[in-house]
Structure formats: structure tokens, C-alpha cells
Write a protein that holds these residues in place. Structure first.
Motif, PDB file in Angstrom:
ATOM      1  N   LEU A 125       0.822  -1.207   0.000  1.00 32.49           N
ATOM      2  CA  LEU A 125       0.000   0.000   0.000  1.00 32.49           C
ATOM      3  C   LEU A 125       0.856   1.258   0.000  1.00 32.49           C
ATOM      4  CD1 LEU A 125      -2.810   1.230   0.126  1.00 32.49           C
ATOM      5  CD2 LEU A 125      -2.719   1.045   2.622  1.00 32.49           C
ATOM      6  N   VAL A 126       1.956   1.242   0.752  1.00 35.47           N
ATOM      7  CA  VAL A 126       2.849   2.403   0.795  1.00 35.47           C
ATOM      8  C   VAL A 126       3.505   2.640  -0.562  1.00 35.47           C
ATOM      9  CG1 VAL A 126       4.926   3.342   1.859  1.00 35.47           C
ATOM     10  CG2 VAL A 126       3.261   2.121   3.259  1.00 35.47           C
ATOM     11  N   VAL A 127       3.978   1.573  -1.178  1.00 39.69           N
ATOM     12  CA  VAL A 127       4.593   1.695  -2.509  1.00 39.69           C
ATOM     13  C   VAL A 127       3.560   2.124  -3.543  1.00 39.69           C
ATOM     14  CG1 VAL A 127       5.745   0.407  -4.357  1.00 39.69           C
ATOM     15  CG2 VAL A 127       6.398   0.023  -1.971  1.00 39.69           C
ATOM     16  N   LEU A 128       2.355   1.599  -3.444  1.00 39.30           N
ATOM     17  CA  LEU A 128       1.289   1.977  -4.366  1.00 39.30           C
ATOM     18  C   LEU A 128       0.949   3.456  -4.238  1.00 39.30           C
ATOM     19  CD1 LEU A 128      -0.836   1.125  -6.455  1.00 39.30           C
ATOM     20  CD2 LEU A 128      -2.355   0.562  -4.558  1.00 39.30           C
ATOM     21  N   LEU A 129       0.947   3.971  -3.016  1.00 46.33           N
ATOM     22  CA  LEU A 129       0.657   5.384  -2.794  1.00 46.33           C
ATOM     23  C   LEU A 129       1.693   6.277  -3.480  1.00 46.33           C
ATOM     24  CD1 LEU A 129      -1.181   7.414  -1.268  1.00 46.33           C
ATOM     25  CD2 LEU A 129       0.416   7.262   0.638  1.00 46.33           C
ATOM     26  N   ALA A 130       2.977   5.963  -3.292  1.00 47.77           N
ATOM     27  CA  ALA A 130       4.032   6.753  -3.929  1.00 47.77           C
ATOM     28  C   ALA A 130       4.011   6.602  -5.447  1.00 47.77           C
ATOM     29  CB  ALA A 130       5.393   6.346  -3.381  1.00 47.77           C
ATOM     30  N   THR A 131       3.762   5.395  -5.928  1.00 48.14           N
ATOM     31  CA  THR A 131       3.720   5.155  -7.374  1.00 48.14           C
ATOM     32  C   THR A 131       2.547   5.884  -8.017  1.00 48.14           C
ATOM     33  OG1 THR A 131       4.697   2.966  -7.007  1.00 48.14           O
ATOM     34  CG2 THR A 131       3.673   3.373  -9.145  1.00 48.14           C
ATOM     35  N   LEU A 132       1.409   5.878  -7.352  1.00 46.60           N
ATOM     36  CA  LEU A 132       0.238   6.595  -7.879  1.00 46.60           C
ATOM     37  C   LEU A 132       0.508   8.088  -7.962  1.00 46.60           C
ATOM     38  CD1 LEU A 132      -2.718   6.470  -8.788  1.00 46.60           C
ATOM     39  CD2 LEU A 132      -3.386   6.673  -6.385  1.00 46.60           C
ATOM     40  N   GLY A 133       1.197   8.637  -6.952  1.00 49.43           N
ATOM     41  CA  GLY A 133       1.540  10.053  -6.990  1.00 49.43           C
ATOM     42  C   GLY A 133       2.455  10.395  -8.157  1.00 49.43           C
ATOM     43  N   VAL A 134       3.443   9.536  -8.409  1.00 47.82           N
ATOM     44  CA  VAL A 134       4.349   9.764  -9.543  1.00 47.82           C
ATOM     45  C   VAL A 134       3.583   9.696 -10.862  1.00 47.82           C
ATOM     46  CG1 VAL A 134       6.344   8.844 -10.789  1.00 47.82           C
ATOM     47  CG2 VAL A 134       6.369   8.940  -8.298  1.00 47.82           C
ATOM     48  N   ALA A 135       2.661   8.733 -10.982  1.00 43.04           N
ATOM     49  CA  ALA A 135       1.892   8.582 -12.216  1.00 43.04           C
ATOM     50  C   ALA A 135       0.996   9.803 -12.461  1.00 43.04           C
ATOM     51  CB  ALA A 135       1.051   7.309 -12.153  1.00 43.04           C
ATOM     52  N   ILE A 136       0.358  10.309 -11.400  1.00 43.03           N
ATOM     53  CA  ILE A 136      -0.513  11.481 -11.558  1.00 43.03           C
ATOM     54  C   ILE A 136       0.303  12.710 -11.944  1.00 43.03           C
ATOM     55  CG2 ILE A 136      -2.041  13.068 -10.315  1.00 43.03           C
ATOM     56  CD1 ILE A 136      -3.012  10.681  -8.689  1.00 43.03           C
ATOM     57  N   PHE A 137       1.416  12.917 -11.259  1.00 43.21           N
ATOM     58  CA  PHE A 137       2.256  14.073 -11.572  1.00 43.21           C
ATOM     59  C   PHE A 137       2.798  13.991 -13.000  1.00 43.21           C
ATOM     60  CE2 PHE A 137       6.316  16.255 -11.795  1.00 43.21           C
ATOM     61  CZ  PHE A 137       6.019  17.486 -11.236  1.00 43.21           C
ATOM     62  N   ALA A 138       3.286  12.808 -13.385  1.00 41.87           N
ATOM     63  CA  ALA A 138       3.843  12.655 -14.731  1.00 41.87           C
ATOM     64  C   ALA A 138       2.772  12.833 -15.799  1.00 41.87           C
ATOM     65  CB  ALA A 138       4.500  11.277 -14.866  1.00 41.87           C
ATOM     66  N   GLY A 139       1.580  12.306 -15.530  1.00 41.96           N
ATOM     67  CA  GLY A 139       0.512  12.443 -16.517  1.00 41.96           C
ATOM     68  C   GLY A 139       0.115  13.893 -16.741  1.00 41.96           C
ATOM     69  N   ILE A 140      -0.093  14.637 -15.654  1.00 43.21           N
ATOM     70  CA  ILE A 140      -0.498  16.045 -15.781  1.00 43.21           C
ATOM     71  C   ILE A 140       0.616  16.884 -16.387  1.00 43.21           C
ATOM     72  CG2 ILE A 140      -1.209  18.081 -14.471  1.00 43.21           C
ATOM     73  CD1 ILE A 140      -2.535  16.219 -12.472  1.00 43.21           C
ATOM     74  N   ALA A 141       1.861  16.554 -16.090  1.00 43.39           N
ATOM     75  CA  ALA A 141       2.980  17.372 -16.552  1.00 43.39           C
ATOM     76  C   ALA A 141       3.379  17.079 -17.989  1.00 43.39           C
ATOM     77  CB  ALA A 141       4.180  17.163 -15.626  1.00 43.39           C
ATOM     78  N   LEU A 142       3.246  15.818 -18.428  1.00 47.09           N
ATOM     79  CA  LEU A 142       3.754  15.434 -19.745  1.00 47.09           C
ATOM     80  C   LEU A 142       2.719  15.540 -20.860  1.00 47.09           C
ATOM     81  CD1 LEU A 142       5.896  12.309 -18.768  1.00 47.09           C
ATOM     82  CD2 LEU A 142       6.681  14.638 -19.218  1.00 47.09           C
ATOM     83  N   VAL A 143       1.438  15.482 -20.535  1.00 39.59           N
ATOM     84  CA  VAL A 143       0.405  15.598 -21.571  1.00 39.59           C
ATOM     85  C   VAL A 143       0.500  16.931 -22.320  1.00 39.59           C
ATOM     86  CG1 VAL A 143      -2.088  15.787 -21.943  1.00 39.59           C
ATOM     87  CG2 VAL A 143      -1.177  13.941 -20.545  1.00 39.59           C
ATOM     88  N   PRO A 144       0.726  18.077 -21.666  1.00 37.62           N
ATOM     89  CA  PRO A 144       0.894  19.328 -22.434  1.00 37.62           C
ATOM     90  C   PRO A 144       2.034  19.256 -23.453  1.00 37.62           C
ATOM     91  CG  PRO A 144       0.511  19.843 -20.145  1.00 37.62           C
ATOM     92  CD  PRO A 144       0.684  18.354 -20.224  1.00 37.62           C
ATOM     93  N   MET A 145       3.109  18.535 -23.155  1.00 35.07           N
ATOM     94  CA  MET A 145       4.199  18.396 -24.115  1.00 35.07           C
ATOM     95  C   MET A 145       3.744  17.595 -25.333  1.00 35.07           C
ATOM     96  SD  MET A 145       7.443  17.671 -21.578  1.00 35.07           S
ATOM     97  CE  MET A 145       8.598  17.777 -22.942  1.00 35.07           C
ATOM     98  N   ALA A 146       2.870  16.596 -25.116  1.00 38.01           N
ATOM     99  CA  ALA A 146       2.327  15.833 -26.244  1.00 38.01           C
ATOM    100  C   ALA A 146       1.395  16.684 -27.097  1.00 38.01           C
ATOM    101  CB  ALA A 146       1.587  14.600 -25.733  1.00 38.01           C
TER     102      ALA A 146
END
Length: 214
Positions: free
Chosen positions: A89-110
Motif C-alpha cells: 500500500l505504501v509503494v502503491l501510494l508513492a507510485t500513484l503520486g508519480v503517475a498522476i504528476f507525470a501524466g499532468i505534466a507530460l500531456v501538455p508536451m504531447a
């Protein structure tokens, strides 16, 4: 021979016992933590949600939220806390945060815009969501702070705490190797020496008796 060996303990067992002391309950700490946790958690969520418009943000809020778990572990035991808050659960929490941040940040570049350029969502989702261009900036920052940074910080802090609290456990087979080495060392130093000494004394006595008979 050391006192640890006399008590039936090997040096490796002593090291593990010193690094991982037994948990002892304290009614004062448990009661205090129960009373403080709701306020700390509420303040952490307040700091997280209001980080875009007031002092605070995902870093501070995530740290406060993680401190709630740390207080529970100190009050009720690390192992029992690890039972209901698993490492997955702890690893999933950190991984989910990275995925959300990367998704919001990288979509504008696409879409041909810059990194973390929230206005790039307006031509695509403006009519669908009924939001203005500046509102995408506001909600984009809140999504990064709440769903991205807060999850990452809280997950990483909790993971580091449990990793450090686990201490250093010797690899499997280390205790057996140490025990065998200690046993071999004792056997080589004590029994062999005693046997050799007894044999030499016996040979000396036999020679003396032979001389007297002559």
C-alpha cells in the motif's frame, strides 16, 4: 568464553536484539496519540488542499499526513502498524503520486506546449468541462499538489520510516555460519589443546616408569 556464549547466545543474536528492542506499551503515549491524531490529520489535509492559494502545499501536507502513521507506530508498535498498512500500500501510494504528476505534466508536451503548461488543456477540454483558460491553471496546480506531490511525499516518508525501523537483519545462513565458526574455533582451541597436553603427560609418565624399571 564470553558471557553471551555462556547464556547460549551468539554475537549475531546479540546484535539483532540490540537493534530491535521489544515494544512496551505506554498508556500515556497511546492516549495522547489518540487525542492528537485527528487534529494533525485535519491540519495536514488543510495545508494540502489550500497550498495553491495560501502557505502550504503538497510537501508540507504530505509530511504531516505521514507523521500520523509514524505516531501510530510509536504508540501502538511498528510491527502491528505494518500489519494493517502493508508495504504494498505504501509503494502503491508513492507510485500513484508519480503517475498522476507525470501524466499532468507530460500531456501538455504531447499537445505541443511546455512542461506543466496547464493552459494546453483548454483547447481540448475547455468546451467539454465548461472551464475558462485560467481555471485550468488553478485546477491543474491543485491536482499536482494533492494527487501528485502529497502522495509521493507521504508514501516515501512512510516507506523510509518502515525501512529504517526494520533495522539490519543478517542474511539467511549467517547465524549458522557464525555458530559453526565459533564452535570450530572453540574445538580447535580448547579440546585439541587439552588432548595434546594429556597425551604428552601420559608419554612422559611412561618414559619415567621405564627408566625406573631399568
Amino acid at each position: 568464553m564470553s558471557s553471551d556464549r555462556l547464556n547460549g547466545e551468539t554475537p549475531s543474536d546479540t546484535r539483532v536484539a540490540r537493534q530491535r528492542p521489544l515494544y512496551s506499551e505506554s498508556q500515556v503515549i497511546m492516549t495522547t496519540v489518540k487525542a492528537v491524531i485527528p487534529f494533525v490529520l485535519t491540519y495536514g489535509l488543510f495545508i494540502t488542499f489550500h497550498g495553491t492559494s495560501s502557505p502550504g502545499g503538497g510537501f508540507q501536507g504530505g509530511a504531516l499526513i505521514a507523521s500520523v502513521v509514524l505516531m501510530i507506530a510509536f504508540a501502538f508498535g511498528i510491527e502491528s502498524t505494518r500489519t494493517w498498512l502493508s508495504n504494498t500500500l505504501v509503494v502503491l501510494l508513492a507510485t500513484l503520486g508519480v503517475a498522476i504528476f507525470a501524466g499532468i505534466a507530460l500531456v501538455p508536451m504531447a499537445l505541443g506546449a511546455n512542461f506543466l503548461d496547464y493552459t494546453a488543456y483548454y483547447p481540448v477540454l475547455g468546451d467539454t468541462l465548461g472551464l475558462k483558460e485560467y481555471e485550468f491553471v488553478k485546477y491543474g496546480m491543485e491536482a499536482v499538489e494533492i494527487g501528485g506531490i502529497a502522495f509521493i511525499v507521504s508514501g516515501v516518508l512512510m516507506g523510509l520510516f518502515f525501512a529504517l525501523a526494520a533495522g539490519m537483519t543478517p542474511p539467511s545462513g549467517t547465524d549458522d555460519t557464525d555458530t559453526a565458526a565459533d564452535t570450530g574455533a572453540d574445538t580447535a582451541s580448547d579440546p585439541s589443546g587439552d588432548t595434546a597436553g594429556d597425551d604428552s603427560e601420559t608419554a612422559g609418565d611412561t618414559t619415567t616408569e621405564a627408566g625406573e624399571n631399568e
